[in-house]
Design a protein around this motif. Structure first.
Motif, PDB file in Angstrom:
ATOM      1  N   CYS A  44       0.829  -1.212   0.000  1.00  0.00           N
ATOM      2  CA  CYS A  44       0.000   0.000   0.000  1.00  0.00           C
ATOM      3  C   CYS A  44       0.862   1.259   0.000  1.00  0.00           C
ATOM      4  O   CYS A  44       0.567   2.227  -0.698  1.00  0.00           O
ATOM      5  CB  CYS A  44      -0.930  -0.005   1.212  1.00  0.00           C
ATOM      6  N   VAL A  45       1.923   1.231   0.791  1.00  0.00           N
ATOM      7  CA  VAL A  45       2.841   2.374   0.836  1.00  0.00           C
ATOM      8  C   VAL A  45       3.508   2.573  -0.524  1.00  0.00           C
ATOM      9  O   VAL A  45       3.649   3.702  -1.008  1.00  0.00           O
ATOM     10  CB  VAL A  45       3.889   2.175   1.947  1.00  0.00           C
ATOM     11  N   LYS A  46       3.893   1.478  -1.170  1.00  0.00           N
ATOM     12  CA  LYS A  46       4.521   1.566  -2.492  1.00  0.00           C
ATOM     13  C   LYS A  46       3.567   2.154  -3.520  1.00  0.00           C
ATOM     14  O   LYS A  46       4.004   2.764  -4.507  1.00  0.00           O
ATOM     15  CB  LYS A  46       5.009   0.191  -2.938  1.00  0.00           C
ATOM     16  N   ARG A  47       2.277   1.976  -3.300  1.00  0.00           N
ATOM     17  CA  ARG A  47       1.278   2.547  -4.215  1.00  0.00           C
ATOM     18  C   ARG A  47       0.932   3.984  -3.861  1.00  0.00           C
ATOM     19  O   ARG A  47       0.085   4.590  -4.499  1.00  0.00           O
ATOM     20  CB  ARG A  47       0.023   1.680  -4.224  1.00  0.00           C
ATOM     21  N   SER A 213     -12.390  -3.151  -1.986  1.00  0.00           N
ATOM     22  CA  SER A 213     -11.330  -4.031  -1.479  1.00  0.00           C
ATOM     23  C   SER A 213     -10.100  -3.991  -2.378  1.00  0.00           C
ATOM     24  O   SER A 213     -10.213  -4.067  -3.600  1.00  0.00           O
ATOM     25  CB  SER A 213     -11.866  -5.459  -1.395  1.00  0.00           C
ATOM     26  N   ILE A 214      -8.905  -3.896  -1.750  1.00  0.00           N
ATOM     27  CA  ILE A 214      -7.657  -3.867  -2.506  1.00  0.00           C
ATOM     28  C   ILE A 214      -6.691  -4.972  -2.082  1.00  0.00           C
ATOM     29  O   ILE A 214      -5.808  -5.365  -2.844  1.00  0.00           O
ATOM     30  CB  ILE A 214      -6.968  -2.476  -2.363  1.00  0.00           C
ATOM     31  N   GLU A 215      -6.846  -5.517  -0.869  1.00  0.00           N
ATOM     32  CA  GLU A 215      -5.992  -6.600  -0.375  1.00  0.00           C
ATOM     33  C   GLU A 215      -6.805  -7.515   0.533  1.00  0.00           C
ATOM     34  O   GLU A 215      -7.723  -7.067   1.220  1.00  0.00           O
ATOM     35  CB  GLU A 215      -4.811  -6.046   0.436  1.00  0.00           C
ATOM     36  N   GLU A 242      -5.881   3.171  -8.174  1.00  0.00           N
ATOM     37  CA  GLU A 242      -5.718   1.741  -8.443  1.00  0.00           C
ATOM     38  C   GLU A 242      -6.873   1.193  -9.276  1.00  0.00           C
ATOM     39  O   GLU A 242      -6.689   0.277 -10.087  1.00  0.00           O
ATOM     40  CB  GLU A 242      -5.621   0.951  -7.129  1.00  0.00           C
ATOM     41  N   PHE A 243      -8.071   1.728  -9.082  1.00  0.00           N
ATOM     42  CA  PHE A 243      -9.249   1.194  -9.737  1.00  0.00           C
ATOM     43  C   PHE A 243      -9.525   1.821 -11.105  1.00  0.00           C
ATOM     44  O   PHE A 243     -10.531   1.509 -11.746  1.00  0.00           O
ATOM     45  CB  PHE A 243     -10.468   1.351  -8.825  1.00  0.00           C
ATOM     46  N   TYR A 248      -4.462  -6.925 -16.211  1.00  0.00           N
ATOM     47  CA  TYR A 248      -3.566  -7.707 -15.363  1.00  0.00           C
ATOM     48  C   TYR A 248      -2.136  -7.199 -15.415  1.00  0.00           C
ATOM     49  O   TYR A 248      -1.484  -7.010 -14.374  1.00  0.00           O
ATOM     50  CB  TYR A 248      -3.625  -9.186 -15.763  1.00  0.00           C
ATOM     51  N   SER A 249      -1.604  -6.976 -16.617  1.00  0.00           N
ATOM     52  CA  SER A 249      -0.198  -6.590 -16.790  1.00  0.00           C
ATOM     53  C   SER A 249      -0.062  -5.072 -16.927  1.00  0.00           C
ATOM     54  O   SER A 249      -0.971  -4.396 -17.396  1.00  0.00           O
ATOM     55  CB  SER A 249       0.393  -7.262 -18.011  1.00  0.00           C
TER      56      SER A 249
END
Length: 249
Positions: A44-47, A213-215, A242-243, A248-249
């Motif tokens: 999450c921090v990396k994002r 939901s993300i994780e 993120e959404f 996928y890639s």
């Protein structure tokens, strides 16, 4: 011929000769648990996640917040725990960390009092109905009132380990939720109480609050029949970047 001679020679001295197995390099450590709480927080921090205040509800003796401080060491922490037996650990944790404070109370919809099932030290449950056994009466606070009283700034990380009492807590945190960037809820595959939500129902409820939901981490099976029991689900605002990407890639 040379191979046979070497084998006989090694055998004579009590040794055996074997072909060396080829070493296959692993791309990732085999024991790397990507579905752990700490791994997910790091992702999450990396994002881009930034947090000023962490609210840990169902804090027990502070062990979750202690882990979280590895990722958010500069945040302020408010730990909410209903069971008095945990106060010694919470006080020790506070004395060792100036950014820590705790409230000995249950979180709920409003300020007041509520009953609490304290059958197990690490598995308590707030309830509006008085129980026949293992029931204590404890103070109850709304998270909004505490955030306002303490003048704690967002963005917030809210963590709930509350065994089915999530909805009243969220109803008492409407202002907090507006500035929350991450809400972590222990979600269940079974209906723990008449008013509790299963994990997919919780996802739907959180969608209604504007969170997706993300994780999903820390999966657990129950002792009774080894079936899926619970997991911790990470929710972030549905408007998050993120959404906006669905491939996928």
């Amino acid at each position: 011929m040379i191979k046979k001679i070497l084998k006989k020679t090694f055998n004579f001295f009590g040794y055996s000769l074997h072909k060396k197995k080829k070493h296959v390099k692993q791309s990732k450590p085999i024991l790397d648990n990507v579905f752990s709480m700490e791994s997910a927080l790091v992702r999450c921090v990396k994002r881009g996640l930034e947090i000023n205040t962490v609210i840990d509800v169902g804090a027990s003796d502070g062990r979750w917040s202690n882990m979280c401080m590895n990722i958010f060491p500069k945040a302020s922490y408010i730990l909410v725990e209903a069971q008095p037996e945990h106060e010694e650990g919470l006080l020790e944790f506070k004395n060792e960390n100036p950014n820590i404070d705790y409230i000995l109370a249950a979180a709920g919809k409003k300020n007041g009092t509520i009953y609490f099932d304290n059958t197990e030290l690490f598995s308590g449950l707030a309830t509006e109905k008085k129980l026949d056994e293992n029931c204590i009466e404890v103070p109850m606070i709304s998270l909004d009132s505490e955030i306002k009283k303490r003048n704690l700034d967002g963005p917030y990380l809210l963590k709930l380990d509350t065994h089915g009492f999530e909805i009243p807590i969220l109803e008492g945190a409407k202002e907090l939720i507006k500035k929350a960037e991450l809400i972590i809820i222990e979600t269940y595959n079974y209906k723990l109480t008449d008013d509790s939500l299963k994990y997919y129902e919780m996802c739907s409820y959180m969608e209604g609050l504007g969170f997706s939901s993300i994780e999903m981490v820390d999966f657990m099976r129950r002792k009774y029949d080894d079936s899926f029991w619970q997991m911790d689900t990470f929710f972030i605002p549905s408007s998050s970047k993120e959404f906006t990407y669905n491939s996928y890639s």
